[in-house]
Design an enzyme around this catalytic site. Structure first.
Site, PDB file in Angstrom:
ATOM      1  N   HIS A 253       0.768  -1.257  -0.141  1.00 57.25           N
ATOM      2  CA  HIS A 253      -0.009   0.077  -0.113  1.00 57.25           C
ATOM      3  C   HIS A 253       0.874   1.056  -0.081  1.00 57.25           C
ATOM      4  O   HIS A 253       0.751   2.017   1.076  1.00 57.25           O
ATOM      5  CB  HIS A 253      -0.742  -0.075   1.223  1.00 57.25           C
ATOM      6  CG  HIS A 253      -2.047   0.785   1.315  1.00 57.25           C
ATOM      7  ND1 HIS A 253      -2.022   2.178   0.752  1.00 57.25           N
ATOM      8  CD2 HIS A 253      -3.353   0.605   1.622  1.00 57.25           C
ATOM      9  CE1 HIS A 253      -3.115   2.639   0.982  1.00 57.25           C
ATOM     10  NE2 HIS A 253      -3.886   1.800   1.495  1.00 57.25           N
TER      11      HIS A 253
ATOM     12  N   GLU B  46      -0.311   1.209  -5.641  1.00 55.35           N
ATOM     13  CA  GLU B  46       0.118   0.066  -4.849  1.00 55.35           C
ATOM     14  C   GLU B  46      -0.017  -0.962  -5.796  1.00 55.35           C
ATOM     15  O   GLU B  46      -0.791  -1.170  -6.600  1.00 55.35           O
ATOM     16  CB  GLU B  46      -1.208   0.062  -3.741  1.00 55.35           C
ATOM     17  CG  GLU B  46      -1.414   1.079  -3.018  1.00 55.35           C
ATOM     18  CD  GLU B  46      -2.995   1.046  -2.311  1.00 55.35           C
ATOM     19  OE1 GLU B  46      -3.201  -0.208  -1.994  1.00 55.35           O
ATOM     20  OE2 GLU B  46      -3.425   2.121  -2.064  1.00 55.35           O
TER      21      GLU B  46
END
Length: 279
Positions: free
Chosen positions: A148, A254
Site C-alpha cells: 500500500h 499500490e
C-alpha cells in the site's frame, strides 16, 4: 512520536541511499534515494501503538485487501509485530528481511499456517520491496494482498500516471467498473481527486508517476493489479491519523493482487515485488 530504535531498522547503502523499516506491521516508513529527498509520505499523526495502523510508508495488506472479505480492513499483517531475519550492507546495496508467521492471534480469525517474508533492498535511486508467502499448513489457502505504497508529492495538481491507459478498473467510490481511456491526470477537480480505483491486469507493465521534473518508474512482478488512491479533502478530514491537508501531499500507487486471489497448496510459495526507480 518516533519509534524506539529497537522497533525500527535503519538501512543505508554505501552510496547514501537509505530506508527505515518498522517491525510494527513490517512496514517501510522512509525511502531516501542517493542524493534525493524523501519519496514516501508518512502522516505526522500516525500512532505507533500495538494493534494500530501506521498511516503512510508502505503498509502490507494481507491476507485481505480492504473490506473485500470477512477479516478486518486490509487484514492483520500491518498491525502485528514482525521479527527481523537479516540485515546486511553489500558493495552496492543494503538489504533487510522481516518475517511474520501465523500465531494464535491470526489463526483465531484466519485458520491457516503461513510464513510471510518482506525483503527491502535499497541502492542508488532504486528500491525493491518483495513480499513472499509460503503455505506451511496442510490445507489450501487463498489471499488477496497489496503493498500500500504512499508516495510523497509536492503538488497533486502536477501529478500524472502514465501506463494505465486501456485498462479496466473498479471504482470503489462509485462501485462501478470503467475503462481508463488515457493517462491519469490529477487535476484537483472534485471527483477526480476522491480516487479509489483497482486497475486489473497491469501485471509487469511499467508505470511512470511524473510531477514537475520528478519522474518515478514503478514496475511489479507477481502482482496482477494496481490500486490508485487519494482520499481527497472531505474523506481526509474524517481520518483521525491524517492532518486535514495530508491528502494534498500523497498519492498511493499500490502493487496488488485483488481481482484473482492467490491460491497456495500446502508447501507452495508466492512472491510479489514492487520496484521503484527515481529517474
Amino acid at each position: 512520536m518516533p519509534l524506539a530504535s529497537h522497533e525500527s531498522i535503519q538501512l543505508t547503502a554505501p552510496d547514501g541511499a537509505s530506508v527505515s523499516l518498522s517491525l510494527h506491521g513490517g512496514q517501510l516508513l522512509s525511502w531516501k534515494p542517493a542524493g534525493a529527498p524523501e519519496q514516501l509520505y508518512l502522516s505526522p499523526r500516525s500512532e505507533y501503538v500495538p494493534g494500530k495502523v501506521i498511516r503512510g510508508g508502505v503498509p502490507v495488506c494481507f491476507p485481505q485487501f480492504a473490506d473485500r472479505g470477512p477479516l478486518p480492513k486490509h487484514g492483520f499483517a500491518r498491525t502485528l509485530p514482525w521479527e527481523p531475519v537479516s540485515q546486511e550492507v553489500g558493495k552496492d546495496d543494503a538489504l533487510a528481511v522481516l518475517r511474520l508467521r501465523d500465531s494464535d492471534t491470526t489463526r483465531a480469525i484466519w485458520p491457516h499456517a503461513f510464513e510471510l517474508e518482506l525483503s527491502v533492498r535499497v541502492s542508488g535511486r532504486a528500491l525493491d520491496v518483495e513480499l513472499a508467502c509460503e503455505n506451511t499448513g496442510d490445507a489450501t489457502l487463498q489471499f488477496t494482498t497489496a503493498l500500500h505504497t504512499y508516495l510523497r508529492v509536492a503538488d497533486l495538481d502536477d501529478v500524472s500516471i502514465e501506463g494505465l491507459a486501456g485498462l479496466r478498473y473498479f471504482d470503489s467510490i462509485k462501485q462501478a467498473e470503467a475503462l481508463q481511456r488515457m493517462d491519469l491526470l490529477l487535476t484537483g477537480e472534485k471527483g477526480v481527486l476522491d480516487l479509489d480505483r483497482i486497475y486489473f491486469g497491469v501485471k509487469e507493465k511499467p508505470l511512470l508517476v511524473a510531477e514537475n521534473r520528478r519522474q518515478l518508474v514503478i514496475t511489479q512482478q507477481g502482482f496482477d493489479d494496481v490500486v490508485v488512491w487519494n482520499p481527497g479533502p472531505e474523506r481526509c478530514a474524517k481520518l483521525a491519523d491524517m492532518p486535514p491537508e495530508g491528502w494534498s501531499e500523497m498519492l498511493c500507487v499500490e502493487a496488488a493482487s485483488i481481482g484473482r486471489p492467490i491460491e497456495l497448496q500446502p508447501g507452495e510459495s508466492w512472491v510479489g515485488r514492487q520496484s521503484m526507480s527515481l529517474l
